[in-house]
Scaffold this motif. Structure first.
Motif, mmCIF file in Angstrom:
data_model
loop_
_atom_site.group_PDB
_atom_site.id
_atom_site.type_symbol
_atom_site.label_atom_id
_atom_site.label_comp_id
_atom_site.label_asym_id
_atom_site.label_seq_id
_atom_site.Cartn_x
_atom_site.Cartn_y
_atom_site.Cartn_z
ATOM 1 N N GLU A 100 0.821 -1.209 0.000
ATOM 2 C CA GLU A 100 0.000 0.000 0.000
ATOM 3 C C GLU A 100 0.856 1.261 0.000
ATOM 4 O O GLU A 100 0.479 2.286 0.574
ATOM 5 N N HIS A 131 -4.071 5.324 8.671
ATOM 6 C CA HIS A 131 -3.949 4.400 7.541
ATOM 7 C C HIS A 131 -5.193 3.541 7.354
ATOM 8 O O HIS A 131 -5.365 2.912 6.305
ATOM 9 N N ASN A 164 -1.037 4.160 -1.276
ATOM 10 C CA ASN A 164 -2.209 4.590 -0.517
ATOM 11 C C ASN A 164 -1.924 5.936 0.150
ATOM 12 O O ASN A 164 -1.037 6.034 0.998
ATOM 13 N N LYS A 187 -10.714 4.743 4.646
ATOM 14 C CA LYS A 187 -11.146 4.156 3.382
ATOM 15 C C LYS A 187 -12.112 5.105 2.682
ATOM 16 O O LYS A 187 -12.934 5.751 3.330
#
Length: 337
Positions: free
Chosen positions: A236, A319, A239, A322
């Motif tokens: 990720e 983290h 991300n 979403k």
């Protein structure tokens, strides 16, 4: 027809806790209310409502005013009384509440810069020049500085260097003066210098990924991702919420609060600074800050609705953020509201 939906979210401008009202007739109007909206607009950083008409934002402000912009007032009938309705105050007025690593792949090839590699450097710099780039500032080559710059010097003396090429490591305070945009990948800001890095670049191993001098000098900075491998996708590294957490803490995500710090700890970046780097400053870098990057009247209705408020969660849970829904040009293109 008006479609009413009720859910709790957070949106960032993208950032909010929203209920949505969609008016599907002619130019579609969508009203987002009951929100926690971070606008990336320094003049009005927070709001509770956003109204989108077609593909443009037409209102940013408080809930009751947003409903007025959408044409919803005390005379507007509820869709399904007792189920899909506008909550009202004692006088019958709607209150606003509504139901329902790139370099890691190639660095070894540059350990020995052959004539063929020099040709590749010329080809790449020529490509940049043809795009309109006139000057390139190189912030370092991860221990390969001497060989890289020796090659560039040879190219320059031979008249083969197609643009101005500058290398500097203490150039922080020139960024604002020169109007240069500083772009960082926060995911790497948690890298803890090991003995291999220290052997390559000395004490600079303990002072990598320094953004604060430019931020403090009010230079324009942006944040992004930098991966080219499948391993990077699995970890990720692309991300942005992982990047935000690492840039905010100077610690790898997997270590949590007990993880080692990447020195210096003073380089921890404020959360609102990180969000601005991903939103309004990124739009500025693209030359589109007049139409993108913040939630303001007249700008494109591009919004990301999140599952949690970045400003409320523990700094080690960023983290886990979403995207619940993505809206582009006023249209829902991912998720649901």
């Amino acid at each position: 027809m008006i479609k009413m939906i009720k859910k709790q979210f957070i949106c960032l401008g993208i950032l909010g806790t929203f209920c949505a009202v969609n008016s599907v007739a002619g130019d579609a109007v969508t009203v987002f209310t009951n929100g926690t909206v971070y606008t990336s607009n320094a003049q009005a950083p927070w709001a509770s409502s956003v109204v989108v008409k077609g593909d443009k934002i037409v209102f940013v402000g408080n809930d009751s005013s947003a409903l007025e912009v959408a044409g919803i007032d005390r005379d507007t009938q509820d869709i399904v009384p007792g189920f899909a309705f506008y909550q009202r105050d004692e006088s019958g007025e709607p209150s606003g509440w509504i139901t329902e690593s790139a370099a890691s792949l190639f660095v070894n090839k540059f350990v020995s810069i052959t004539p063929a590699v020099e040709d590749q450097i010329v080809d790449f710099l020529t490509y940049l020049r043809n795009l309109g780039v006139t000057t390139l500032l190189d912030a370092g080559n991860f221990g390969l500085d001497d060989e890289t710059y020796a090659a560039l010097s040879r190219l320059d003396k031979a008249g083969r260097l197609p643009l101005r090429y500058h290398a500097a490591f203490t150039f922080f305070y020139r960024f604002k003066d020169l109007g240069v945009i500083a772009s960082f990948t926060p995911y790497w800001h948690g890298n803890v210098g090991d003995h291999n890095v220290q052997a390559a670049i000395g004490d600079r191993a303990w002072s990598q990924m320094r953004a604060q001098p430019m931020i403090a000098d009010d230079a324009v900075f942006t944040f992004s991702s930098d991966i080219t491998t499948t391993h990077g996708w699995r970890d990720e590294a692309a991300n942005p919420y992982h990047g935000m957490q690492i840039g905010h803490n100077r610690q790898p995500v997997e270590g949590g609060p007990d993880g080692r710090y990447a020195r210096p700890r003073s380089e921890r970046i404020r959360l609102d600074t990180l969000i601005d780097g991903y939103t309004i400053n990124g739009a500025y870098q693209l030359g589109r800050s007049h139409e993108l990057g913040s939630i303001e009247v007249g700008k494109q209705a591009d919004l990301v609705v999140l599952n949690q408020n970045l400003f409320d969660v523990n700094r080690y849970d960023i983290h886990k953020t979403k995207p619940v829904a993505v809206i582009m040009d006023g249209e829902l293109v991912h998720g649901e509201l």
